[in-house]
Design an enzyme around this catalytic site. Sequence first.
Site, PDB file in Angstrom:
ATOM      1  CG  HIS A 191      11.243  44.007  64.881  1.00 59.06           C
ATOM      2  ND1 HIS A 191      11.634  44.540  63.682  1.00 59.06           N
ATOM      3  CD2 HIS A 191      11.571  42.693  64.827  1.00 59.06           C
ATOM      4  CE1 HIS A 191      12.179  43.598  62.931  1.00 59.06           C
ATOM      5  NE2 HIS A 191      12.154  42.463  63.596  1.00 59.06           N
ATOM      6  CG  HIS A 237      17.920  40.762  58.592  1.00 57.45           C
ATOM      7  ND1 HIS A 237      18.178  41.465  59.748  1.00 57.45           N
ATOM      8  CD2 HIS A 237      16.734  40.142  58.800  1.00 57.45           C
ATOM      9  CE1 HIS A 237      17.206  41.275  60.610  1.00 57.45           C
ATOM     10  NE2 HIS A 237      16.310  40.483  60.064  1.00 57.45           N
TER      11      HIS A 237
END
Length: 700
Positions: free
Chosen positions: A444, A602
């Site tokens: 990720h 984010h």
Amino acid sequence: MRSATVGVETVHAVRDDEPLPADRFMDREVGWLRFNQRVLELAEDTSLPLLERALFLSIFSNNLDEFFMVRVAGLKRRLATGVAVSSPNGQSPREQLRTISEVTHELMERHAECFHTSVAPALVEAGIRIVRWKDLTKDEAQRMHRFFRRAIYPVLTPFAVDPSHPFPYISGRSLNLAVTVRDPHTGRQTFARIKVPSVLPRFIELDGQRFVPVEDVISAHLPQLFEGMEIQEHHAFRVTRNADLEVDEDETDDLVKSLEQELLRRRFGPLVRLEVEETISDEILDILREELGAVEEEIYRVPGPLDLAGLSQLHRLDRPELKYSPMVPVEPRALAQNDFFDVVRSRELLVHHPYESFATTTERFIALAAADPKVVAIKQTLYRTSGDSPIVEALIEAARAGKEVVALVEIKARFDEQNNIRWARKLEEAGCHVVYGVVGLKTHCKLALVVRQEDDGSLLRYCHVGTGNYNPSTARIYEDFGLFSTDLEMGEDLSDLFNHLTGFSRKKHYRRLLVAPHALREGLMRQIQHEVNNHAQGLPARVRIKTNSLVDEEVIDALYSASRAGVPIDLWVRGSCVLRPGVEGLSETIRVRSILGRFLEHSRVFVFENGGEPQVWIGSADLMPRNLDRRVEALVRVTDPGQRARLAGLMDLAMADSTSTWHLNPDGSWTRFTHDEEGTPLLDLQNTLRGDRHLRVVDG
């Protein structure tokens, strides 16, 4: 200002000498639903542009679909397999499902009410109408008759249910019509199902400002589909299914092929939700309940039309006066008239998207590297990217030019699996070395490494570490940071980490990176404890964290302990948070804020006061067990004093009482603050950053 009141619990004070209480964690699933409730509150906010409100209704629907497809599906799978482990707040999976059903029913009713009593009437005033078939003019009906014959009828397939025709499979997220017809000759009544083809728009455009739901057009032509039969009744319904994928990486010889097979099975997963129009008859609902195996708590009766995710279609209308004013990202001043590589070689560059252009920074970095004859190698992680990604195209061009290109493509990125498989194959065909990550972990982290031969013959590593995906589409609406550097330690860290991802390595500690799953949790816990120690010694101590989700129990307990020791803690959490702030003797020094708006917050930022010399980290990791234990994540330490001060200043601005935010209460409810006591609007952080370069976190 409206306060969230679902799932309110009594919170008791805790003495400092008591152990941490058993009820110190809230329910994660309800915490997520409360996040989606905040999205709904934006749709309810009449001060926002109308088409943006419609878009927030669409986002709420999409969010809820994915929540059921993954989180609810996971709970049901645990029940089915007998792994009924209680949640951190002590609820069994069955109790959690019951609570989820109660809260979701309330939110879906509120969602429908917002559409019918607020957004839809406002759209009518603006000249935009979603009309039902009975409201069409004669000319419009004639036009829809022709449209049906030309564009809908050829792709429709009615499925009758009788002894020779078993009940058809209903795929996930599909819109359907349940129809009963009667044979006038025999008097026999038959049930049939018609799937609304996904190739059709959710709303059929009539004249650019008037729209009719596609199921209404189909319903009006049922006599043509069941010629000679009497149409008794028809109702729309929709099914949500388990969409989580399960691939045993230790057992498979070809991860891509196994994943493709799982993708084919995804739409055949077990049912997790059945949505029906509230006008549905008991007889039709009984048939659906029995054939689909739906229990009462899985059934959601709402006013039509169903599937309001389709409201995103209206947002594409050319009505700029009903949307946010245009957003034009700026190019960092340092790059405006200077060579990109020269700038990054001279100093580290911190960029803040979407306020600063993704195209002229991150995209440009990869494109220049691909075209530069001095660049000998490019290594990059790709978790999610767009369907027409210029970054992937640049990697392909670099490989064709003979450069060493390594792309680590995470093909297990949820709901992007098929897209990533397609890109991975295209990269392989161009000669790129494609790696699919580490067995058992999702990759990720957001990393890019460019190796360039300088004029003196030496090799220099140009690094990029980001908080967001290399996705040009989402970069326009996701708020994220990226750090460019040629720092020797960072270059060595990225080289080591890429070697770990593509080969075999047990490396745990890095120089400027904290990397999960081996050292990130340990590093964060160490930093929190360091603040406790500094506070005990009378040194400046404080913790400020910005994250998407805060659900990790060990980290939360460390924050509770730090709070009990007196350390001030500010948490900026966009989504789910299971920590209880402001509880006497437990978390009195902890404040939790949330900001939702035009852009999706984010980025992940971690600021530790460190005795007056703040340690600041940015990166990809949220504070969830999956991020800390089951993913490859990376945080990078920001070393430039000016950049550290700006990041800390952004955190303080977000937490200020003068800024419009949601405040998390000890009982788990959220209260939105948009105006001060005199009625003056509070500062909108995103609009402020969009319009004021001096407040934006930029360089130069």
